[in-house]
Design an enzyme around this catalytic site. Sequence first.
Site, PDB file in Angstrom:
ATOM      1  N   ASP A   4     -11.414   2.804   3.575  1.00  0.00           N
ATOM      2  CA  ASP A   4     -11.890   1.503   3.628  1.00  0.00           C
ATOM      3  C   ASP A   4     -13.471   1.309   3.365  1.00  0.00           C
ATOM      4  O   ASP A   4     -13.822   0.418   3.205  1.00  0.00           O
ATOM      5  CB  ASP A   4     -11.552   0.812   4.973  1.00  0.00           C
ATOM      6  CG  ASP A   4     -10.358  -0.263   4.642  1.00  0.00           C
ATOM      7  OD1 ASP A   4     -10.098  -0.683   3.450  1.00  0.00           O
ATOM      8  OD2 ASP A   4      -9.798  -0.413   5.670  1.00  0.00           O
ATOM      9  N   GLN A  36      -5.194  -1.336   9.364  1.00  0.00           N
ATOM     10  CA  GLN A  36      -5.164  -2.677   8.826  1.00  0.00           C
ATOM     11  C   GLN A  36      -5.748  -3.611   9.840  1.00  0.00           C
ATOM     12  O   GLN A  36      -5.544  -3.644  11.176  1.00  0.00           O
ATOM     13  CB  GLN A  36      -3.726  -2.913   8.688  1.00  0.00           C
ATOM     14  CG  GLN A  36      -3.572  -4.407   7.975  1.00  0.00           C
ATOM     15  CD  GLN A  36      -3.884  -4.414   6.724  1.00  0.00           C
ATOM     16  OE1 GLN A  36      -3.654  -3.450   5.937  1.00  0.00           O
ATOM     17  NE2 GLN A  36      -4.653  -5.613   6.306  1.00  0.00           N
ATOM     18  N   LYS A  42       0.756  -1.082  -0.028  1.00  0.00           N
ATOM     19  CA  LYS A  42      -0.131  -0.020   0.109  1.00  0.00           C
ATOM     20  C   LYS A  42       0.869   1.253   0.133  1.00  0.00           C
ATOM     21  O   LYS A  42       0.707   2.081  -0.752  1.00  0.00           O
ATOM     22  CB  LYS A  42      -0.992  -0.049   1.190  1.00  0.00           C
ATOM     23  CG  LYS A  42      -2.121  -0.854   1.145  1.00  0.00           C
ATOM     24  CD  LYS A  42      -2.771  -1.191   2.495  1.00  0.00           C
ATOM     25  CE  LYS A  42      -3.989  -2.239   2.069  1.00  0.00           C
ATOM     26  NZ  LYS A  42      -4.550  -2.770   3.354  1.00  0.00           N
TER      27      LYS A  42
END
Length: 293
Positions: free
Chosen positions: A118, A95, A51
């Site tokens: 997200d 995460q 990422k």
Amino acid sequence: MIIDGKAVAADIRGRVGEAVTALRAEHDLQPGLAVVLVGADPASEVYVRNKGKQTVEAGMQSFEHRLDVDTDESTLLALVEKLNADPAIHGILVQLPLPDQIDEDKVINAINPDKDVDGFHILNAGRLATGQQSLVPCTPAGCVILARRALGDLSGLDAVIVGRSNIVGKPLAQLLLKENCTVTIAHSRTRNLEDVCRRADILVAAVGRPNMILGDWVKPGACVIDVGINRIEGENGKTRLVGDVDFASAEKVAGSITPVPGGVGPMTIALLLANTVVAACAINNIEAPDLFK
Ligand code: NDP
């Protein structure tokens, strides 16, 4: 047709890069993405590293925060608050999974929904469910783009999603409804799963069970999207990645199918970058380009 998720993801990343160049030149705005990793789970480490790399390659700023596995909830919440308040950061991703001492929902819902790239914040989930403008979860968004690339207009098609998680199955159902599909969500209690799958023009597997969906569960000509990422031991003793669909038998029946690896997986980070551009534009009242095609 084997759907090349790697190529589609590269195309999206290219357009994200162009959008970032324009934002920097025309608005002096460099989108920034902050990724928080708690603990040192090896798979999560790989995701976070990729990422960060792809964020920088797209011309954006990347901020990484690595916290010890013993980090307590209040420390993580304090970091999220700091990132919420930082004007250089337009996207925040924590995460998952988080260690047991931390309440995942609490952390996700502490993220400023405008920076929730997200798309997991309850406000964004609610906006998506009610057809309002929202930041959309990356993996489901990737599935829809791949299905559209394979089939064109999805309107009126029967879509079956196997798996009802909050991060894949449920938001994907909302997105496919938005595409005017007739959507069925199947799960571990579904009766006659094979028959349900055989009805699908678009069959999505998001289960986490290696090679579970067999070729004879697939309607001839269907588009099969395999979200599953399972590590299994190969013949040579090395681990390899397989999906939830038995690719060898399904590819003979399907009209189009995503491989694992190289299908849905690469789309997730590409759409994370796209969401960061969308968030940066929205925060600054700039019209965002359409990166979701
Ligand atoms: P979850 O474990 O949260 O959900 C799995 C779903 O599968 C549940 O709804 C469960 O049903 C259902 N299920 C389990 N067993 C069966 C069965 N025998 N028959 C029918 N349904 C079943 O998984 P996620 O949604 O988080 O992830 C699914 C897969 O996708 C995993 O392999 C994961 O690694 C992968 N993934 C890939 C991503 C990417 O490509 N970037 C991103 C996210 C996930 P029930 O609800 O009844 O328990």
